[in-house]
Design an enzyme around this catalytic site. Structure first.
Site, PDB file in Angstrom:
ATOM      1  N   SER A 253       0.839  -1.190   0.000  1.00  0.00           N
ATOM      2  CA  SER A 253       0.000   0.000   0.000  1.00  0.00           C
ATOM      3  C   SER A 253       0.872   1.236   0.000  1.00  0.00           C
ATOM      4  CB  SER A 253      -0.856   0.027   1.265  1.00  0.00           C
ATOM      5  OG  SER A 253       0.007   0.190   2.376  1.00  0.00           O
ATOM      6  N   LYS A 254       0.322   2.281  -0.597  1.00  0.00           N
ATOM      7  CA  LYS A 254       1.152   3.472  -0.767  1.00  0.00           C
ATOM      8  C   LYS A 254       1.449   4.160   0.553  1.00  0.00           C
ATOM      9  CE  LYS A 254      -2.558   6.590  -2.159  1.00  0.00           C
ATOM     10  NZ  LYS A 254      -3.202   7.174  -3.296  1.00  0.00           N
TER      11      LYS A 254
END
Ligand code: GLU
Length: 493
Positions: A253-254
């Site tokens: 996930s960013k």
């Protein structure tokens, strides 16, 4: 024998994701290894979130990596159009066919009614699911309500008992109980299809023989399988690829790892090293060698060599591999690569206007503006000392600005300023209170050129990366703060 045809079907709703490239790579290898075709389809039925800019970024990012497709919206082909938003009439036809055969039905339930049913089911500790209310409406009534233009969706019928057996190329037969499936909406009130209908219809019409997609789609596989059965079509072979993970094993996930392919390009990774690294995600060469090219991967490709343990996308490992590739370039290739990356006149022309008035000799350019050619900038923590704000407030301000900028789609100076200002004002501060902090995070220095211009020039990927690094330097964000600050964020205009 039918030709193998695989595809990637990204939704153009944000930055081009490394997960898209990873799935594209495996589909490409599978197709090439069988002398087949790999195609690209754009799944843009979510009109609110899909943009043409994002679509273009997907093409650019995949091409940068060296991934090519033989059919697609931008290159054409015999099965077009390849953009779902241009295929509306096709889905209408197939949706009507399902309704006609009694496999799907028009549902007129209001959002309020659906919410109420859902709440009651939750209350009774049942899995929330459509209760079948409109399934048995008399045909005459349905026709009348349709003729009166009443808003409706089309839902598919699903069995309520038994299990669906999903044949997966990697896991064998996966059993999923039908009672976990909802009566999926196939056509929305706006007349556009959902993923399920559009995906099945297109894979069929585009002659797709093998679908390699991310594991996150496995739980909904029964709905796709049922649709193939309802239409009486052969279904493609299915393969659910393991999800990429952060080093802490959570889903990539960013928030924890840059996920945009453009980030890796801006950081100065080599596309061939990046592709090599993606090829190492859950897959290995028969001789276990780490460094290999796309052609070598195709030559030795065997889907059964994909292992299901979640592959970890680790920046350090990627950097190590990139270093291997870098050192094997000829000096000419190395120099040409660096030039293409940032040491070129286009980039210099963007920087020059901001530097010219601040130097007396050319030799002062590099000390003043070296951060334009850097990834992270390692600022000194002292630069974040603030006259008005306590360290926790500094951290909060930076994190909120980072989130705000993560959501910014058009990367322009005025909009960037707007984001910073909105956060500052929400915290009863002035834009100029936030600027020295931005300065420190972005340039790593106490003074340089205007930081707003600098952010516009270095672009969203490096800006966010540096802000994230600054927040980490200041101690990161605890789980509790994360929750509280997200609420704050939602209140910022
Ligand atoms: N549009 C879907 C996505 O964005 C495609 C998934 C699939 O491959 O079916 O991931």
């Amino acid at each position: 024998m039918t030709t193998v045809r695989t595809r990637i079907a990204p939704s153009p709703t944000g930055d081009p994701h490394v997960g898209t490239a990873y799935i594209a790579l495996f589909n490409l290898c599978f197709a090439r290894q069988h002398g087949g075709e790999f195609i690209l389809r754009i799944e843009d039925t979510d009109q609110l979130r899909s943009t043409r800019e994002s679509e273009q970024q997907i093409y650019d990012a995949l091409r940068w990596l060296g991934i090519e497709w033989s059919e697609g919206p931008d290159v054409g082909g015999p099965h077009g159009p390849y953009r779902q938003s241009e295929r509306g009439h096709i889905y209408q036809k197939y949706s009507a066919e399902l309704v006609g055969k009694g496999h799907a039905f028009h549902c007129f339930c209001s959002a309020e009614r659906l919410d109420k049913v859902r709440a009651e089911q939750m209350e009774a500790k049942q899995t929330p699911r459509y209760d079948g209310h409109c399934m048995s409406l008399a045909d005459a009534e349905v026709q009348q309500r349709l003729a009166a233009g009443e808003p409706n969706v089309v839902r598919m019928k699903v069995p309520s008992e038994g299990v669906c057996v999903v044949p997966d190329m990697l896991r064998g037969e996966v059993e999923i109980p039908w009672d976990r499936m909802d009566m999926q909406v196939l056509m929305k009130t706006d007349g556009l299809p959902t993923y399920f209908l559009a995906n099945v219809v297109d894979d069929h019409l585009m002659g797709i023989t093998h679908v390699l997609r991310g594991e996150e789609w496995l739980p909904s596989a029964p709905k796709l399988i049922l649709l193939y059965e309802y239409f009486g079509w052969d279904k493609p072979q299915l393969c659910y690829m393991p999800l990429l993970r952060n080093p802490d094993k959570s889903k990539l996930s960013k928030r924890k790892n840059p996920t945009s392919i453009t980030f890796y390009e801006r950081m100065g990774y080599l596309p061939q090293a990046m592709l090599n690294y993606l090829g190492r995600m859950g897959w290995s060469m028969p001789d276990e060698r780490e460094k290999f090219s796309l052609d070598e991967m195709v030559e030795h490709f065997d889907i059964q060599r994909v292992s299901l343990g979640g592959p970890i996308f680790d920046l350090e490992k990627l950097s190590w591999l990139n270093g291997q590739w870098m050192r094997e370039l000829s000096v000419e290739e190395f120099a040409a690569g660096a030039q293409k990356w940032a040491f070129n006149s286009d980039y210099l022309m963007r920087i020059a206007p901001h530097v010219q008035g601040r130097v007396e000799t050319f030799s002062q350019i590099a000390p003043l503006a070296g951060f334009f050619f850097a990834g992270g900038v390692n600022p000194d923590a002292k630069l974040f000392a603030h006259k008005k704000l306590a360290p926790d407030q500094v951290r909060q301000l930076m994190q909120l600005i980072l989130w705000k900028l993560e959501a910014l789609r058009q990367w322009e100076k005025d909009r960037i300023t707007g984001c910073i200002q909105a956060v500052a004002e929400h915290l009863q501060l002035k834009l100029r209170d936030a600027m020295p902090l931005m300065f420190a995070a972005i340039t790593g220095q106490a003074s340089s050129v205007s930081v707003l211009d600098a952010m516009e020039i270095i672009g969203p990927d490096l800006t966010r990366f540096r802000l994230r690094q600054a927040v980490e330097l200041l101690g990161g964000v605890s789980k509790k703060e994360n929750k509280e600050w997200e609420k704050l964020l939602a209140a910022i205009a």
